[in-house]
Design a protein around this motif. Structure first.
Motif, PDB file in Angstrom:
ATOM      1  N   HIS A 161      -5.357  -4.071  -1.719  1.00 45.90           N
ATOM      2  CA  HIS A 161      -6.653  -4.757  -1.833  1.00 45.90           C
ATOM      3  C   HIS A 161      -7.621  -4.110  -2.808  1.00 45.90           C
TER       4      HIS A 161
ATOM      5  N   HIS B 297      -6.338   0.074   4.730  1.00 48.11           N
ATOM      6  CA  HIS B 297      -5.719  -1.149   4.231  1.00 48.11           C
ATOM      7  C   HIS B 297      -6.560  -1.860   3.179  1.00 48.11           C
ATOM      8  N   ASP B 298      -7.855  -1.934   3.392  1.00 48.69           N
ATOM      9  CA  ASP B 298      -8.719  -2.699   2.490  1.00 48.69           C
ATOM     10  C   ASP B 298      -9.894  -1.816   2.091  1.00 48.69           C
TER      11      ASP B 298
ATOM     12  N   THR C 161      -3.275   0.588  -3.274  1.00 46.12           N
ATOM     13  CA  THR C 161      -3.702  -0.328  -2.206  1.00 46.12           C
ATOM     14  C   THR C 161      -3.294  -1.779  -2.496  1.00 46.12           C
TER      15      THR C 161
ATOM     16  N   HIS D 267      -9.330  -5.942   7.280  1.00 48.70           N
ATOM     17  CA  HIS D 267      -9.818  -6.623   6.079  1.00 48.70           C
ATOM     18  C   HIS D 267     -11.340  -6.662   5.996  1.00 48.70           C
ATOM     19  N   THR D 268     -11.835  -6.794   4.775  1.00 51.31           N
ATOM     20  CA  THR D 268     -13.275  -6.918   4.555  1.00 51.31           C
ATOM     21  C   THR D 268     -13.558  -8.293   3.943  1.00 51.31           C
TER      22      THR D 268
ATOM     23  N   LYS E 183     -10.429  -4.209  -5.767  1.00 50.73           N
ATOM     24  CA  LYS E 183     -11.543  -5.154  -5.920  1.00 50.73           C
ATOM     25  C   LYS E 183     -11.909  -5.295  -7.391  1.00 50.73           C
TER      26      LYS E 183
ATOM     27  N   GLU F  35       0.779  -1.233   0.000  1.00 46.17           N
ATOM     28  CA  GLU F  35       0.000   0.000   0.000  1.00 46.17           C
ATOM     29  C   GLU F  35       0.815   1.289   0.000  1.00 46.17           C
TER      30      GLU F  35
ATOM     31  N   HIS G 254      -1.062 -12.513   1.782  1.00 44.40           N
ATOM     32  CA  HIS G 254      -2.271 -12.833   1.016  1.00 44.40           C
ATOM     33  C   HIS G 254      -1.950 -13.700  -0.204  1.00 44.40           C
TER      34      HIS G 254
END
Ligand code: V55
Ligand code: FE
Length: 491
Positions: free
Chosen positions: A171, A222-223, A169, A286-287, A173, A139, A479
């Motif tokens: 993370h 972070h996410d 980032t 995290h999500t 999507k 990140e 990850h």
């Protein structure tokens, strides 16, 4: 070389790898499903040279990428360092040159450059495959492009000059319907800056939309999560600033007086459309997933009550409190019709879980039924004697499937001497949510080696269908992701 590698925390399973390895036709116990064709990529943090400071964050270690290429029931393994600018400087100098996590003021004068903090990124957090390319992410810097077959590093990637944030980032999507990627960079214009840039990148890899906003305060972001209509940006608790960094401290401290925030902005919205929903002290890392239901945005996330990272200490001088570093599966609702701008939160299961959660990637942005994550089940057998003196007090011994529709949980148990890293979901069949496999690495403490677990996500209680046995410990993972052969030019 410093004596740090001889300390207890750097022995046993935590000992540095210090090697790049390939193993073709790995040993397999059980049977690899014939329909599996793709690669499981993992990224983690692996010191090549010991850190300059003993109390530094493991998150500051060099990036290391591994792959398990699976095809026709066979598995080839590979592990390589990510050849970042920083890694090249260290290797040329044949010693550690860099100081604390995200604090360039603590670097060796030969490389110190606080105006360009992204030059010292370690690219150690997550793999990403999009638009036919593979990347490793961290990140505080730009993505590094990686050859999907050889794992050779090709350099940084800025989306044809259209990615204007100095950071990207770990993370982003991927929208399973449009193939778009939504991503952001925070501290986008330099060290401790309050700029957050959010981008939409089309399925061909071109930047299609950019929005620039200010954050309520500078913190780890972070996410994120996406819905078919909104982008969701959670953060809270961690603080930094120019003075803190000039004082030579690690980038983040924890401030328990700070509220948590969740930003909600329409996909392709303008800066003025950003709404910041507020809540109590939380460590939002995290999500799982989010969706929009009428005028409500629903987020599922395994957030912690408070600071999870002992190496980012409280700013008030109090000691790190492990009792509050607990993650639960939470359902969080942001009501776009509300005026008070507070989010609502419910804990869905009373048990503590690991916060590295996954969903079936085919439901990302859409209503979700199943959440997957690793956890410790204290009821399962633990053979501590066979696991050796360096083993953790409790093993992360299960992968769970948490069914939001019924409240039921199913579990895969790895064994009495095995510690599980994050799982990844491998979709199978025509698209029914949950039809697929869970894959992930188990550390076998009894034999001091790593195993890739492959389990049927609909039959977790039956145990694994195959285990890939490596003759050594693989690097620890932050990850991982499964990438199908149709998504990358795999050999
Ligand atoms: C996290 C991980 C990082 C980082 C910041 O898990 C936050 C959260 C592996 O690096 O730099
Ligand atoms: Fe992460």
């Amino acid at each position: 070389m410093s004596d740090l590698f001889t300390q207890a925390t750097h022995r046993g399973f935590g000992a540095p790898i210090r090697a790049e390895t390939s193993v073709d036709d790995c040993e397999v116990v059980g049977k690899i499903p014939e329909d599996l064709d793709g690669a499981f990529y993992r990224v983690g943090a692996e010191w090549y040279y010991p850190p300059k400071y003993r109390d530094d964050a493991i998150l500051n270690a060099d990036g290391y990428v591994t792959s398990f290429r699976i095809k026709g029931g066979k598995v080839d393994y590979r592990g390589r360092w990510v050849q970042t600018h920083r890694f090249e400087q260290e290797r040329a100098a044949r010693r550690q040159l860099y100081g604390y996590y995200r604090n360039p003021y603590t670097d060796d004068p030969s490389v110190r450059d606080p105006k360009r903090p992204n030059l010292r990124t370690v690219s150690n957090t997550a793999p990403l495959a999009h638009a036919g390319k593979l990347f490793t992410l961290k990140e505080d810097g730009l993505p590094y492009q990686i050859d999907p077959n050889t794992l050779e590093t090709k350099g940084t990637w800025d989306f044809h000059g259209k990615w204007k944030s100095e950071t990207f980032t770990a993370h982003p999507k991927l929208d399973p319907l449009s193939g778009e990627m939504i991503a952001f960079g925070y501290e986008a214009t330099g060290l401790a800056s309050d700029d957050l840039f959010i981008y939409t990148i089309d399925k061909g890899g071109q930047v299609r939309h950019e929005v620039r906003v200010k954050v309520p305060y500078v913190s780890i972001i972070h996410d994120m999560a996406i819905t078919h209509r909104h982008v969701v940006i959670p953060f809270g608790g961690y603080v930094t600033g120019e003075q803190r960094l000039k004082d030579g401290k690690i980038h983040w401290g924890w401030d328990e007086t700070k509220p948590s925030y969740i930003g909600v902005i329409p996909r392709d919205g303008d800066a003025k459309d950003m709404r910041w929903f507020k809540g109590p002290e939380r460590c939002m890392m995290h999500t799982f997933n989010a969706h929009t239901e009428g005028n409500k945005v629903i987020l599922y996330a395994p957030f912690y009550d408070s600071n999870f990272f002992p190496f980012f200490p409280p700013v008030d001088g109090s000691p790190f409190n492990p009792a509050k570093a607990r993650a639960f599966i939470r359902k969080i609702t942001m009501d776009l019709d509300s005026r008070d701008e507070n989010y609502k939160e419910e804990i869905l299961w009373p048990m503590q879980v690991g916060d590295l959660g996954k969903v079936d990637p085919r439901v990302l942005s859409l209503p979700t039924r199943y959440l997957y994550t690793a956890y410790n089940d204290p009821q399962r057998p633990y053979d501590q004697a066979a696991s050796g003196p360096g083993a953790p007090a409790r093993m992360t011994n299960c992968y769970g499937r948490f069914d939001i529709a019924t409240g039921k949980t199913d579990a895969y148990f790895a064994g009495p001497t095995h510690n599980l890293q994050e799982c990844s979901f491998v979709p199978r069949g025509r698209g029914e949510e949950g039809d697929g496999y869970l894959v992930g690495i188990a550390s076998n403490y009894a034999e001091m080696r790593s195993e890739l677990i492959i389990a049927d996500a609909q039959r977790l209680g039956d145990g694994d269908i195959a285990r890939v046995i490596l003759p050594f410990r693989v690097s620890s993972q932050v990850h991982g992701v499964w990438v199908g052969a149709h998504e990358l030019p795999l050999r």
